[in-house]
Design a protein around this motif. Structure first.
Motif, PDB file in Angstrom:
ATOM      1  N   PRO A 160      -3.023  45.604  -9.707  1.00 52.72           N
ATOM      2  CA  PRO A 160      -2.871  44.954  -8.402  1.00 52.72           C
ATOM      3  C   PRO A 160      -2.943  43.426  -8.448  1.00 52.72           C
ATOM      4  O   PRO A 160      -2.350  42.751  -7.593  1.00 52.72           O
ATOM      5  N   ASP A 161      -3.649  42.861  -9.433  1.00 53.46           N
ATOM      6  CA  ASP A 161      -3.784  41.401  -9.503  1.00 53.46           C
ATOM      7  C   ASP A 161      -2.639  40.726 -10.254  1.00 53.46           C
ATOM      8  O   ASP A 161      -2.681  39.525 -10.505  1.00 53.46           O
ATOM      9  N   GLY A 162      -1.596  41.496 -10.632  1.00 56.46           N
ATOM     10  CA  GLY A 162      -0.441  40.914 -11.306  1.00 56.46           C
ATOM     11  C   GLY A 162      -0.494  40.988 -12.821  1.00 56.46           C
ATOM     12  O   GLY A 162       0.516  40.737 -13.486  1.00 56.46           O
ATOM     13  N   ARG A 163      -1.644  41.321 -13.363  1.00 54.44           N
ATOM     14  CA  ARG A 163      -1.734  41.481 -14.817  1.00 54.44           C
ATOM     15  C   ARG A 163      -1.225  42.858 -15.222  1.00 54.44           C
ATOM     16  O   ARG A 163      -0.936  43.704 -14.385  1.00 54.44           O
ATOM     17  N   ARG A 164      -1.105  43.060 -16.529  1.00 52.41           N
ATOM     18  CA  ARG A 164      -0.735  44.363 -17.047  1.00 52.41           C
ATOM     19  C   ARG A 164      -1.865  44.911 -17.915  1.00 52.41           C
ATOM     20  O   ARG A 164      -2.543  44.157 -18.608  1.00 52.41           O
ATOM     21  N   LEU A 165      -2.043  46.205 -17.825  1.00 53.65           N
ATOM     22  CA  LEU A 165      -3.017  46.903 -18.656  1.00 53.65           C
ATOM     23  C   LEU A 165      -2.265  47.699 -19.704  1.00 53.65           C
ATOM     24  O   LEU A 165      -1.407  48.516 -19.368  1.00 53.65           O
ATOM     25  N   ALA A 166      -2.571  47.447 -20.967  1.00 55.16           N
ATOM     26  CA  ALA A 166      -1.991  48.219 -22.066  1.00 55.16           C
ATOM     27  C   ALA A 166      -3.086  49.096 -22.651  1.00 55.16           C
ATOM     28  O   ALA A 166      -4.157  48.610 -23.028  1.00 55.16           O
TER      29      ALA A 166
END
Length: 275
Positions: A160-166
């Motif tokens: 939701p904050d614009g980052r990506r989770l890998a």
């Protein structure tokens, strides 16, 4: 410097040469392409020291590439190619970071993604695990190549904050994988190994090297990890996390104790909320 750049460019031209479809195992051929992509990123690294180091790391692959692609034991050839890929990424950390940010596109292993998307996910996984090596862990018997594990089971989602989770698999068993989580901020140009809150004496405590065991999926607050207790029956534990800074904060733990094949509902599960 111009001579070094010329040598690297010549090596990249060689790596771009055609390979007959029947010459290389798909994993080896894919790793060959990933080495080329990593080398190209290293060629553009801002520091001359990184460019020179990457060129030196690439040299062994240019000498052995044709032999490795030609045939033989697949695991041995994959191991050689993986070593060369990691050597290039290690030599140029800024290029490895750029590669991870560019290659980490959303992908869910539970859906059909296509070979190109899986190859990109694998490149992101190699870059991230080279930048942040995992501590030694007991490994199960290997029944797939490292490339197959990264390409087939890496999860990447938009937060939701614009980052990506890998969520990158370190090891995979019969039911699910043990995964290392990473947070990528393309706007800020940063990548980080995420800490994970685990339960100690019933309370969440952040651990920098903790792993996520199970199947990841995006949720409203961040990500959920479902750890199945059995291959059939639908029983297990579901962990919900939100990304705060560089830590995955534990939101809740939901347990479905009955292996009855029924859906997870409020009536069939028990939930403990932490935030």
């Amino acid at each position: 410097m111009r001579r070094a750049a010329g040598v690297m460019a010549a090596a990249l031209m060689m790596l771009a040469g055609p390979v007959a479809a029947d010459e290389a195992d798909p994993s080896v051929a894919a790793l060959d392409r990933l080495i080329g992509r990593a080398a190209e990123a290293a060629r553009l690294a801002p520091a001359a020291e990184e460019r020179d180091a990457a060129q030196a790391a690439l040299a062994p692959w240019t000498a052995e590439r044709r032999r490795v692609l030609a045939g033989g034991d697949v695991k041995e050839r994959v191991a050689v190619a993986e070593t060369r890929l990691r050597a290039v990424l290690t030599a140029a950390p800024s290029a490895a970071r750029a590669v991870a940010l560019a290659a980490a596109k959303p992908i869910d292993p539970l859906h059909e993604n296509g070979a190109a998307a899986e190859e990109g996910a694998a490149l992101a996984a190699y870059a991230l695990t080279t930048l942040f090596p995992a501590p030694p862990r007991p490994q199960a018997d290997e029944y797939m190549t490292g490339y197959e594990r990264y390409a087939g089971f890496t999860f990447i989602g938009a937060l939701p904050d614009g980052r990506r989770l890998a969520v990158v698999p370190e090891d995979c068993g019969t039911l699910h994988c043990t995964n290392a989580p990473f947070l990528l901020d393309e706007a800020g140009g940063t990548v980080a190994r995420a800490a994970v809150e685990v339960l100690e004496s019933g309370a969440p405590v952040a651990k920098g090297d903790a792993v996520l065991t199970g199947v990841p999926a995006l949720a409203a607050g961040g990500v959920e990890i479902t750890e199945l207790a059995r291959a059939e029956g639908g029983c297990g534990t579901r962990w919900a996390y939100a990304a705060e800074g560089t830590t995955l904060r534990l939101l809740s733990r939901t347990v479905k104790p009955a292996c009855d094949g029924q859906p997870w509902t409020a009536q069939s599960t028990m939930t403990k909320r932490y935030r």
